[in-house]
Design an enzyme around this catalytic site. Structure first.
Site, PDB file in Angstrom:
ATOM      1  N   GLU A  59      28.766  53.969  35.367  1.00 14.69           N
ATOM      2  CA  GLU A  59      27.441  54.463  35.759  1.00 14.69           C
ATOM      3  C   GLU A  59      27.476  55.398  36.971  1.00 14.69           C
ATOM      4  OE1 GLU A  59      27.245  51.475  32.988  1.00 14.69           O
ATOM      5  OE2 GLU A  59      28.033  51.092  34.998  1.00 14.69           O
ATOM      6  N   ALA A  81      36.197  50.566  41.207  1.00 13.18           N
ATOM      7  CA  ALA A  81      37.551  50.108  40.892  1.00 13.18           C
ATOM      8  C   ALA A  81      37.631  49.796  39.407  1.00 13.18           C
ATOM      9  CB  ALA A  81      37.911  48.872  41.712  1.00 13.18           C
ATOM     10  N   VAL A  82      38.524  50.502  38.729  1.00  8.65           N
ATOM     11  CA  VAL A  82      38.791  50.254  37.316  1.00  8.65           C
ATOM     12  C   VAL A  82      40.220  49.731  37.252  1.00  8.65           C
ATOM     13  CG1 VAL A  82      38.815  51.218  34.994  1.00  8.65           C
ATOM     14  CG2 VAL A  82      37.278  52.195  36.719  1.00  8.65           C
ATOM     15  N   HIS A  89      40.162  49.812  27.009  1.00  7.03           N
ATOM     16  CA  HIS A  89      38.932  50.039  27.771  1.00  7.03           C
ATOM     17  C   HIS A  89      39.208  50.808  29.071  1.00  7.03           C
ATOM     18  CE1 HIS A  89      34.849  49.100  29.099  1.00  7.03           C
ATOM     19  NE2 HIS A  89      35.353  48.707  30.258  1.00  7.03           N
ATOM     20  N   PHE A 114      35.525  61.502  45.238  1.00  7.34           N
ATOM     21  CA  PHE A 114      36.021  60.533  44.260  1.00  7.34           C
ATOM     22  C   PHE A 114      36.770  59.415  44.972  1.00  7.34           C
ATOM     23  CE2 PHE A 114      39.018  59.006  41.041  1.00  7.34           C
ATOM     24  CZ  PHE A 114      38.188  58.861  39.944  1.00  7.34           C
ATOM     25  N   ARG A 128      44.920  49.370  48.083  1.00  4.36           N
ATOM     26  CA  ARG A 128      44.246  50.649  48.316  1.00  4.36           C
ATOM     27  C   ARG A 128      42.845  50.480  48.888  1.00  4.36           C
ATOM     28  NH1 ARG A 128      48.112  50.755  44.998  1.00  4.36           N
ATOM     29  NH2 ARG A 128      49.312  52.607  44.483  1.00  4.36           N
TER      30      ARG A 128
END
Length: 154
Positions: A59, A81-82, A89, A114, A128
């Site tokens: 989103e 965070a992905v 996915h 970003f 991170r």
């Protein structure tokens, strides 16, 4: 000699919108802390920073674009965070988030920093978000400050 122009890291008087994902909040809250710390240490005031929480990283591009076109902010910072799982996915989400944020910035002419981690493991994300590898929220905020100043000079 060529003329070289680069942005300064002074945020005084700048207005920032921050879009931050609630998903993986144990990581994203650290990224937000880093971004807020960077902005305030660089001279931004709390009244010039608005934080918007979104459900997940997917989103972020829509909210970032909406914030950018609102003309209330000189820069937008996206934090999320992905983390890779057992399904594809991760690839879909990380690719679309990256493209969406880049397109939002290019479409609006507003710097959109970003600060979305795309990691293979939770440990990498933690590193991170304020431990071994610095804080990417801080880095994204510093990028936003520098880009606002640079664009003012162009």
């Amino acid at each position: 000699m060529p003329t070289v122009t680069e942005g300064r890291l002074i945020a005084k008087g700048m207005k920032f919108g921050i879009a931050v994902s609630r998903f993986n909040d144990f990581i994203c809250s650290r990224l937000l802390d880093g971004a807020l710390d960077a902005l305030t240490r660089s001279g931004a005031e709390g009244k010039d920073i608005q934080v918007y929480r979104v459900p997940g990283a997917f989103e972020l591009p829509l909210v970032a674009k909406k914030l950018a076109v609102s003309q209330r902010f000189e820069a937008v910072i996206c934090l999320g965070a992905v983390i890779r799982g057992a399904t594809p996915h991760f690839e879909y989400v990380s690719a679309e988030v990256s493209k969406g944020i880049a397109n939002a910035s290019l479409d609006t002419g507003v710097p959109i920093a970003f600060g979305v981690l795309t990691t293979d493991t939770i440990e990498q994300a933690i590193e991170r978000a304020g431990t071994k590898a610095g804080n990417k929220g801080w880095d994204a905020a510093m990028t936003a400050i520098e880009m606002v100043d640079l664009l003012r000079q162009i």
